[in-house]
Motif scaffolding. Structure first.
Motif, mmCIF file in Angstrom:
data_model
loop_
_atom_site.group_PDB
_atom_site.id
_atom_site.type_symbol
_atom_site.label_atom_id
_atom_site.label_comp_id
_atom_site.label_asym_id
_atom_site.label_seq_id
_atom_site.Cartn_x
_atom_site.Cartn_y
_atom_site.Cartn_z
ATOM 1 N N ARG A 165 13.173 25.691 -14.067
ATOM 2 C CA ARG A 165 12.798 26.950 -13.415
ATOM 3 C C ARG A 165 13.052 26.882 -11.914
ATOM 4 O O ARG A 165 13.606 27.824 -11.314
ATOM 5 C CB ARG A 165 11.315 27.249 -13.668
ATOM 6 N N ALA A 166 12.657 25.783 -11.293
ATOM 7 C CA ALA A 166 12.843 25.633 -9.845
ATOM 8 C C ALA A 166 14.325 25.631 -9.484
ATOM 9 O O ALA A 166 14.722 26.192 -8.452
ATOM 10 C CB ALA A 166 12.168 24.345 -9.375
ATOM 11 N N THR A 167 15.155 25.020 -10.336
ATOM 12 C CA THR A 167 16.586 24.963 -10.071
ATOM 13 C C THR A 167 17.216 26.351 -10.158
ATOM 14 O O THR A 167 18.046 26.725 -9.326
ATOM 15 C CB THR A 167 17.276 24.006 -11.062
ATOM 16 N N VAL A 168 16.826 27.121 -11.171
ATOM 17 C CA VAL A 168 17.343 28.483 -11.308
ATOM 18 C C VAL A 168 16.969 29.312 -10.079
ATOM 19 O O VAL A 168 17.793 30.061 -9.532
ATOM 20 C CB VAL A 168 16.815 29.142 -12.598
ATOM 21 N N ASN A 169 15.726 29.156 -9.611
ATOM 22 C CA ASN A 169 15.292 29.883 -8.420
ATOM 23 C C ASN A 169 16.078 29.439 -7.188
ATOM 24 O O ASN A 169 16.516 30.277 -6.383
ATOM 25 C CB ASN A 169 13.796 29.666 -8.193
ATOM 26 N N ARG A 170 16.261 28.144 -7.042
ATOM 27 C CA ARG A 170 16.977 27.600 -5.888
ATOM 28 C C ARG A 170 18.410 28.107 -5.838
ATOM 29 O O ARG A 170 18.955 28.373 -4.770
ATOM 30 C CB ARG A 170 16.963 26.072 -5.954
ATOM 31 N N ALA A 171 19.023 28.246 -7.018
ATOM 32 C CA ALA A 171 20.406 28.712 -7.072
ATOM 33 C C ALA A 171 20.509 30.230 -6.929
ATOM 34 O O ALA A 171 21.620 30.780 -6.906
ATOM 35 C CB ALA A 171 21.046 28.269 -8.385
ATOM 36 N N GLY A 172 19.366 30.911 -6.821
ATOM 37 C CA GLY A 172 19.381 32.354 -6.621
ATOM 38 C C GLY A 172 19.643 33.171 -7.864
ATOM 39 O O GLY A 172 20.136 34.302 -7.771
ATOM 40 N N HIS A 173 19.275 32.625 -9.039
ATOM 41 C CA HIS A 173 19.584 33.327 -10.286
ATOM 42 C C HIS A 173 18.336 33.665 -11.107
ATOM 43 O O HIS A 173 18.431 33.890 -12.315
ATOM 44 C CB HIS A 173 20.543 32.477 -11.130
ATOM 45 N N ALA A 174 17.181 33.727 -10.452
ATOM 46 C CA ALA A 174 15.948 34.028 -11.182
ATOM 47 C C ALA A 174 16.020 35.376 -11.892
ATOM 48 O O ALA A 174 15.454 35.554 -12.978
ATOM 49 C CB ALA A 174 14.756 33.999 -10.221
ATOM 50 N N ARG A 175 16.727 36.338 -11.304
ATOM 51 C CA ARG A 175 16.809 37.677 -11.909
ATOM 52 C C ARG A 175 17.827 37.737 -13.052
ATOM 53 O O ARG A 175 17.927 38.761 -13.731
ATOM 54 C CB ARG A 175 17.178 38.708 -10.842
ATOM 55 N N LEU A 204 26.624 31.122 -15.367
ATOM 56 C CA LEU A 204 25.347 30.549 -14.924
ATOM 57 C C LEU A 204 25.438 29.029 -14.896
ATOM 58 O O LEU A 204 24.926 28.382 -13.970
ATOM 59 C CB LEU A 204 24.221 30.998 -15.851
ATOM 60 N N LEU A 205 26.110 28.457 -15.887
ATOM 61 C CA LEU A 205 26.313 27.002 -15.925
ATOM 62 C C LEU A 205 27.024 26.531 -14.654
ATOM 63 O O LEU A 205 26.609 25.559 -14.017
ATOM 64 C CB LEU A 205 27.102 26.619 -17.175
ATOM 65 N N ALA A 206 28.089 27.226 -14.282
ATOM 66 C CA ALA A 206 28.840 26.844 -13.083
ATOM 67 C C ALA A 206 27.982 26.968 -11.825
ATOM 68 O O ALA A 206 28.101 26.158 -10.896
ATOM 69 C CB ALA A 206 30.089 27.714 -12.961
ATOM 70 N N ALA A 207 27.084 27.966 -11.815
ATOM 71 C CA ALA A 207 26.287 28.221 -10.621
ATOM 72 C C ALA A 207 25.178 27.200 -10.420
ATOM 73 O O ALA A 207 24.862 26.844 -9.272
ATOM 74 C CB ALA A 207 25.691 29.628 -10.699
ATOM 75 N N ILE A 208 24.566 26.730 -11.497
ATOM 76 C CA ILE A 208 23.423 25.825 -11.324
ATOM 77 C C ILE A 208 23.754 24.376 -11.649
ATOM 78 O O ILE A 208 22.952 23.481 -11.390
ATOM 79 C CB ILE A 208 22.217 26.275 -12.167
ATOM 80 N N GLY A 209 24.950 24.133 -12.218
ATOM 81 C CA GLY A 209 25.290 22.784 -12.648
ATOM 82 C C GLY A 209 25.226 21.755 -11.537
ATOM 83 O O GLY A 209 24.825 20.608 -11.764
ATOM 84 N N GLU A 210 25.597 22.150 -10.325
ATOM 85 C CA GLU A 210 25.608 21.198 -9.214
ATOM 86 C C GLU A 210 24.206 20.747 -8.823
ATOM 87 O O GLU A 210 24.026 19.726 -8.166
ATOM 88 C CB GLU A 210 26.295 21.814 -8.002
ATOM 89 N N TYR A 211 23.195 21.512 -9.228
ATOM 90 C CA TYR A 211 21.821 21.193 -8.857
ATOM 91 C C TYR A 211 21.092 20.331 -9.885
ATOM 92 O O TYR A 211 20.000 19.846 -9.622
ATOM 93 C CB TYR A 211 21.014 22.476 -8.651
ATOM 94 N N LEU A 212 21.681 20.204 -11.089
ATOM 95 C CA LEU A 212 20.999 19.496 -12.175
ATOM 96 C C LEU A 212 21.838 18.319 -12.661
ATOM 97 O O LEU A 212 22.933 18.515 -13.180
ATOM 98 C CB LEU A 212 20.742 20.439 -13.351
ATOM 99 N N PRO A 213 21.344 17.090 -12.537
ATOM 100 C CA PRO A 213 22.051 15.921 -13.091
ATOM 101 C C PRO A 213 21.785 15.820 -14.589
ATOM 102 O O PRO A 213 21.150 14.889 -15.083
ATOM 103 C CB PRO A 213 21.432 14.754 -12.323
ATOM 104 N N SER A 214 22.253 16.814 -15.334
ATOM 105 C CA SER A 214 21.934 16.963 -16.739
ATOM 106 C C SER A 214 23.172 17.333 -17.523
ATOM 107 O O SER A 214 24.189 17.714 -16.957
ATOM 108 C CB SER A 214 20.891 18.088 -16.930
ATOM 109 N N GLU A 215 23.046 17.243 -18.854
ATOM 110 C CA GLU A 215 24.042 17.854 -19.707
ATOM 111 C C GLU A 215 23.668 19.315 -19.877
ATOM 112 O O GLU A 215 22.518 19.643 -20.172
ATOM 113 C CB GLU A 215 24.090 17.167 -21.082
ATOM 114 N N LEU A 216 24.631 20.200 -19.660
ATOM 115 C CA LEU A 216 24.405 21.637 -19.819
ATOM 116 C C LEU A 216 25.449 22.182 -20.787
ATOM 117 O O LEU A 216 26.634 21.899 -20.635
ATOM 118 C CB LEU A 216 24.529 22.385 -18.486
ATOM 119 N N LEU A 217 25.010 22.944 -21.774
ATOM 120 C CA LEU A 217 25.899 23.563 -22.741
ATOM 121 C C LEU A 217 25.549 25.035 -22.879
ATOM 122 O O LEU A 217 24.385 25.389 -23.073
ATOM 123 C CB LEU A 217 25.808 22.881 -24.102
#
Length: 221
Positions: free
Chosen positions: A168-178, A204-217
Motif C-alpha cells: 500500500r505504501a509503495t502504491v501511494n509513493r508511486a502516485g497511483h493510489a487512485r 502499473l507494474l512498470a510504474a511501481i516495479g522500481e520501488y519493490l524488490p519483489s516478483e511482480l506479475l
C-alpha cells in the motif's frame, strides 16, 4: 498450536517487519476471543501460533480458516493449502509441510505449460494455493474458480516478498493510489493489487516495479 499455510522467507529487518505484521494480523483475527497467543516460526519458515485459553479451539478454527493450516498428513479427497515453491514441465510443486506435485494435466487452468499458466494467472512464487490430495493431487475446484475470476475482473498486479502495508505504501509513493481498488492479502508476503477498470496492470507494474524488490506479475483480463 496452529501452523499457518503461509511462509516467512525474507531475512533481516524485512523478516522482523513481516513477523510484527503477522502478530498484528493474528491479534485482529483472535483478539476478541478469550485466548493468549504466541507467534513463532518453524525451521521451514512456516509461522506457528501457540494458543492457550478458554477460546483456544475457536481461535484455532478462525486461524485455520483465515490462513489455511499445514497439517501432519493428508487424507485422500480432502483439500489442503500449500505454497507454490517451483514449477517445470511436470507441474507445480507445492510446499504443504512436505512437497506435493500437482501434475500439469491436473492444474485445470487451460492451455499452456505450467510456466505459461503461472504467468497468465499471476502466480508469484510462494503464493498459497489450495489442492485436493489423492493418488494424483489436483488444484482444488474452488482454487481454479478463484483464479479464473481474476482473469474476468478489472486486472491485478500480484506481488511477493512484501507485507500488505508495504505494498500500500509503495502504491501511494508511486502516485497511483487512485488507480487501484484495494490490496488483497493472498499470504503474509504475497499480495494482489486490484486495479480500477481503467487501469492497465502492465503499466502499473512498470510504474511501481522500481520501488519493490519483489516478483511482480500482471493479470490482464
Amino acid at each position: 498450536m496452529v501452523v499457518l499455510a503461509t511462509k516467512l522467507y525474507v531475512e533481516g529487518e524485512a523478516r522482523e517487519r513481516a513477523l510484527d505484521s503477522l502478530t498484528s494480523q493474528v491479534d485482529n483475527d483472535v483478539g476478541d476471543l478469550d485466548v493468549d497467543f504466541d507467534v513463532g516460526v518453524r525451521h521451514d519458515d512456516f509461522p506457528t501460533v501457540t494458543l492457550e485459553g478458554p477460546d483456544e479451539v475457536a481461535a484455532r478454527n478462525v486461524l485455520a480458516e483465515t490462513w489455511g493450516e499445514i497439517t501432519a498428513g493428508f487424507e485422500d479427497g480432502e483439500t489442503y493449502v500449500g505454497t507454490l515453491e517451483s514449477w517445470d514441465d511436470d507441474g507445480f510443486v507445492l510446499d504443504a509441510g512436505e512437497e506435493v506435485l500437482v501434475p500439469a494435466d491436473e492444474l485445470g487452468l487451460g492451455p499452456g505449460s505450467p510456466a505459461q499458466i503461472r504467468e497468465r494467472f499471476g502466480l508469484v512464487q510462494h503464493v498459497p494455493l489450495r489442492f485436493t490430495y489423492g493418488d494424483t493431487p489436483a488444484l482444488a475446484d474452488d482454487e481454479r474458480d478463484r483464479l479464473y475470476d481474476w482473469t474476468r475482473g478489472t486486472g491485478r498486479l500480484n506481488v511477493n516478498s512484501a507485507t500488505r502495508g508495504e505494498v500500500r505504501a509503495t502504491v501511494n509513493r508511486a502516485g497511483h493510489a487512485r488507480d487501484i481498488v484495494t490490496v488483497e492479502r493472498l499470504g503474509l508476503l504475497e499480495q494482489s493489487i486490484v486495479c480500477r477498470e481503467d487501469t492497465d496492470p502492465p503499466g502499473l507494474l512498470a510504474a511501481i516495479g522500481e520501488y519493490l524488490p519483489s516478483e511482480l506479475l500482471a493479470v490482464v483480463p
